[in-house]
Design a protein around this motif. Structure first.
Motif, short mmCIF file in Angstrom:
data_model
loop_
_atom_site.label_atom_id
_atom_site.label_comp_id
_atom_site.label_asym_id
_atom_site.label_seq_id
_atom_site.Cartn_x
_atom_site.Cartn_y
_atom_site.Cartn_z
N CYS A 109 -10.24 -15.14 -28.22
CA CYS A 109 -10.40 -13.81 -28.80
C CYS A 109 -9.47 -13.61 -29.99
N HIS B 30 -13.66 -16.20 -33.68
CA HIS B 30 -12.46 -15.72 -33.02
C HIS B 30 -11.64 -16.85 -32.40
N CYS C 48 -11.82 -5.85 -22.81
CA CYS C 48 -11.25 -5.39 -24.07
C CYS C 48 -11.81 -4.01 -24.38
N THR D 173 -12.09 -18.24 -22.71
CA THR D 173 -12.49 -17.22 -23.67
C THR D 173 -11.46 -17.14 -24.80
N CYS E 296 -14.58 -11.85 -29.15
CA CYS E 296 -14.29 -13.03 -28.32
C CYS E 296 -15.45 -14.01 -28.38
N ASP F 267 -20.86 -14.74 -27.77
CA ASP F 267 -19.72 -14.00 -28.31
C ASP F 267 -19.99 -12.51 -28.16
N SER G 151 -6.18 -16.54 -26.02
CA SER G 151 -7.23 -16.98 -25.10
C SER G 151 -6.91 -16.53 -23.69
N CYS H 216 -6.72 -5.77 -24.79
CA CYS H 216 -7.44 -6.75 -23.98
C CYS H 216 -6.53 -7.12 -22.82
#
Length: 150
Positions: free
Chosen positions: A43, A93, A133, A41, A53, A74, A37, A123
């Motif tokens: 991911c 995710h 990313c 967010t 994500c 997302d 994370s 990322c």
């Protein structure tokens, strides 16, 4: 003709039709995925380089080939021929107990923060809280609740 096809694919992707046609392509719950994370967010990067994500709140996605933005919760890069796109399936995710912080799973530190590279994807945290990313020749970045995707 090639330019027109790119636009058609892009419009299909943002319209959500491509995720329906290729259901499951963005799944990141296999055993070789890395979860992390950055802020709110969450991911994951799968072993095939698919990166996706989930966002805690709605964000706007903008594409250079569309004159408007689209709401999303997302985003995923799962095909080299498709721009980064929402799947409209939030939670794929995110681990049940929450993802570990990027700083805890990072593979390096850049100028503005931590980054992770795995399965050809990268990322990273950026300037003033931005996050981005890239994988499979595609990328996206978010700053201030707006995603620029390609």
């Amino acid at each position: 003709m090639r330019h027109i096809m790119k636009r058609v694919v892009g419009v299909l992707a943002v319209a959500g039709l491509v995720p329906v046609l290729f259901a499951g392509a963005a799944q990141a719950d296999d055993g070789d995925a890395v979860f992390f994370s950055s802020g709110s967010t969450n991911c994951s990067i799968a072993g095939d380089g698919t990166v996706g994500c989930d966002f805690a709140s709605q964000v706007l996605v903008q594409y250079s080939f569309l004159p408007f933005t689209l709401p999303a919760r997302d985003i995923v890069i799962d095909q080299a021929w498709l721009p980064a796109h929402p799947t409209f399936t939030v939670g794929r995710h995110t681990l049940a107990g929450g993802n570990p912080d990027l700083a805890d799973v990072k593979t390096g530190a850049g100028t503005w923060g931590s980054y992770i590279e795995y399965a050809g994807a990268r990322c990273e945290q950026g300037f003033h809280g931005s996050f981005s990313c890239k994988s499979k020749g595609r990328s996206w970045s978010i700053y201030g609740g707006i995603i620029s995707a390609s």
